[in-house]
Design a protein around this motif. Structure first.
Motif, short mmCIF file in Angstrom:
data_model
loop_
_atom_site.label_atom_id
_atom_site.label_comp_id
_atom_site.label_asym_id
_atom_site.label_seq_id
_atom_site.Cartn_x
_atom_site.Cartn_y
_atom_site.Cartn_z
N ARG A 52 -10.09 1.85 0.86
CA ARG A 52 -9.13 1.43 1.88
C ARG A 52 -8.31 0.25 1.34
O ARG A 52 -8.71 -0.41 0.39
CB ARG A 52 -9.84 1.01 3.17
CG ARG A 52 -10.84 -0.13 2.97
CD ARG A 52 -11.60 -0.44 4.25
NE ARG A 52 -12.68 -1.40 4.03
CZ ARG A 52 -12.54 -2.72 4.01
NH1 ARG A 52 -11.34 -3.24 4.21
NH2 ARG A 52 -13.56 -3.52 3.82
N TRP A 53 -7.19 0.01 2.00
CA TRP A 53 -6.36 -1.14 1.68
C TRP A 53 -6.66 -2.25 2.68
O TRP A 53 -6.92 -1.99 3.86
CB TRP A 53 -4.89 -0.77 1.77
CG TRP A 53 -3.95 -1.89 1.41
CD1 TRP A 53 -3.47 -2.20 0.18
CD2 TRP A 53 -3.39 -2.87 2.30
NE1 TRP A 53 -2.65 -3.29 0.22
CE2 TRP A 53 -2.58 -3.73 1.51
CE3 TRP A 53 -3.51 -3.12 3.67
CZ2 TRP A 53 -1.88 -4.81 2.05
CZ3 TRP A 53 -2.82 -4.20 4.22
CH2 TRP A 53 -2.01 -5.02 3.41
N LYS A 89 -2.29 5.93 -3.36
CA LYS A 89 -3.44 5.17 -3.83
C LYS A 89 -4.71 5.60 -3.12
O LYS A 89 -5.79 5.69 -3.74
CB LYS A 89 -3.20 3.66 -3.63
CG LYS A 89 -2.09 3.11 -4.51
CD LYS A 89 -1.91 1.62 -4.31
CE LYS A 89 -0.81 1.07 -5.21
NZ LYS A 89 -0.62 -0.39 -5.03
N GLN A 90 -4.61 5.84 -1.84
CA GLN A 90 -5.78 6.30 -1.09
C GLN A 90 -6.25 7.65 -1.64
O GLN A 90 -7.46 7.86 -1.85
CB GLN A 90 -5.43 6.42 0.39
CG GLN A 90 -6.56 6.90 1.27
CD GLN A 90 -7.63 5.85 1.49
OE1 GLN A 90 -7.37 4.66 1.34
NE2 GLN A 90 -8.84 6.29 1.82
N ASP A 126 -5.64 -6.84 3.12
CA ASP A 126 -4.91 -7.97 2.51
C ASP A 126 -5.80 -9.18 2.30
O ASP A 126 -5.31 -10.28 2.04
CB ASP A 126 -3.68 -8.34 3.34
CG ASP A 126 -4.02 -8.95 4.70
OD1 ASP A 126 -5.23 -9.01 5.03
OD2 ASP A 126 -3.10 -9.36 5.42
N ASP A 140 0.85 -1.19 0.00
CA ASP A 140 0.00 0.00 0.00
C ASP A 140 0.88 1.24 0.00
O ASP A 140 2.06 1.19 0.36
CB ASP A 140 -0.89 0.00 1.24
CG ASP A 140 -1.93 1.10 1.21
OD1 ASP A 140 -2.25 1.59 0.09
OD2 ASP A 140 -2.44 1.47 2.28
N ASP A 141 0.31 2.36 -0.44
CA ASP A 141 0.99 3.65 -0.29
C ASP A 141 -0.07 4.74 -0.24
O ASP A 141 -1.18 4.58 -0.77
CB ASP A 141 1.99 3.90 -1.42
CG ASP A 141 1.34 4.07 -2.77
OD1 ASP A 141 0.67 5.10 -3.00
OD2 ASP A 141 1.50 3.19 -3.63
N HIS A 194 -8.44 -0.31 -3.00
CA HIS A 194 -9.13 0.90 -2.57
C HIS A 194 -10.38 1.17 -3.41
O HIS A 194 -11.47 1.42 -2.87
CB HIS A 194 -8.17 2.09 -2.65
CG HIS A 194 -6.84 1.87 -1.99
ND1 HIS A 194 -5.89 1.02 -2.51
CD2 HIS A 194 -6.30 2.38 -0.85
CE1 HIS A 194 -4.82 1.02 -1.73
NE2 HIS A 194 -5.04 1.83 -0.72
#
Length: 341
Positions: A100-101, A74-75, A103, A70-71, A286
């Motif tokens: 949102r991220w 992206k959000q 897994d 994630d970073d 996301h």
């Protein structure tokens, strides 16, 4: 050698189309079936594996998504995309989800699979960690990973997997390889040839194949099996939504788009893909979470313009039939093609 002992493979189709009934029917007719573990809770995944095992003595596989890093960008991109979608959601009376991220319970699902021991586990979206590959192989599970580009096979070999799924550009649904560049990738025929030239790993072909002739061609190029997804979307046992089933043979044209989930995926062309493909960011999961309520509303109300209608390029040939009938027809056709002068 591999546990995939048949040329006809049911591709995993997450989000509804893959059901235990469908995988059981495919395996019972002599195919190799994949459960789609993505989006399932770990408990639900365990339940499906056990239910399927109670209904077949043949080997089967399970596919799950490996999480990408994630970073913050992206959000932010997904939140900006929400602004573009807001008028559509308002018109439908739907509140968009929160980008949102996550897994997808990756670690817990790996633990479930290590305990339940299906014959094969395949990964899509990213490389599984090396310790995960080792842990699954130690308990006798074959590990395969998805690739979209010939260069990726060297990484797969270094990781120590048992085989690769060569997903060509024609395939419906998400690009399963580890690099989602957004650029056009090789067609399945070219990809299989390139992978067979570059590696000794077994190669399962996937991408737009709808009949025995197409499968025979890929097998002759060295594929160990051919995965069919779209060909089973309208089968009796599939969990495909009615609006999706209808669209497969009444709509024309597909496009690879990030508009629905933030990851490149091939879908039937709709107003959504036409309007938002250019503006959709590379931000999975996301965007998946952002658009989920609107897509669910489209399914429930039968509004195709609001649904991610995943489909391969051969979707017009989709037919309604029992899955076993489809499998037997493919196997008979492949055998006939192999014995033809």
């Amino acid at each position: 050698m591999t546990v995939v002992d048949t040329p006809v493979v049911l591709a995993p189709m997450a989000g509804g189309p893959t059901t235990v009934d469908l995988v059981a029917a495919v395996t019972g007719a002599g195919g190799f079936g994949f459960l789609a573990g993505a989006y399932l809770t770990p408990d639900r995944l365990r339940h499906q594996v056990r239910e399927l095992r109670s209904r077949t003595q043949r080997p089967f596989g399970v596919n799950i998504f490996a999480p990408s890093p994630d970073d913050p960008g992206k959000q932010q991109q997904a939140e900006a995309y929400a602004g573009l979608l807001a008028p559509w959601a308002a018109a439908a009376g739907v509140t968009l989800g929160t980008p949102r991220w996550d897994d997808d319970w990756f670690g817990d699902k790996v633990a479930v699979l290590a305990e339940e021991r299906p014959a094969l586990v395949s990964f899509a979206f990213a490389w599984p960690p090396a310790d995960v590959v080792d842990a699954l192989q130690r308990v006798g599970i074959e590990v395969w990973t998805t690739v979209n580009d010939p260069a990726e096979v060297a990484w797969a070999a270094e990781l120590g997997v048992d085989g690769v799924i060569a997903q060509g550009w024609e395939a419906g649904g998400h690009r399963g390889g580890p690099v989602d560049s957004g650029d056009r990738q090789p067609d399945v025929r070219d990809l299989v040839q390139a992978l067979r030239s570059a590696s000794r790993l077994p190669v399962m072909a996937a991408g737009g194949v709808m009949d025995a002739s197409g499968a025979r061609d890929l097998l002759d190029l060295g594929a160990t099996g051919v995965a069919f997804g779209t060909a089973f979307l309208a089968s009796d046992e599939a969990g495909t939504a009615p609006v999706h089933r209808d669209a497969l043979t009444t709509r024309h044209g597909t496009v690879v788009t990030r508009a629905f989930t933030g990851r490149s995926a091939r879908a039937l062309t709709t107003s959504w893909t036409a309007q938002f493909t250019e503006g959709a960011p590379a931000a999975y999961p996301h965007v998946h979470h952002l658009t989920a309520p609107l897509r669910a509303y489209g399914k429930a109300t039968g509004q195709a313009e609001l649904v991610h209608l995943w489909a391969g390029t051969g979707h017009a040939s989709t037919r309604s039939a029992p899955a076993a009938t489809i499998v037997r027809g493919l196997l008979e056709g492949i055998r006939a093609a192999s014995s033809a002068p």
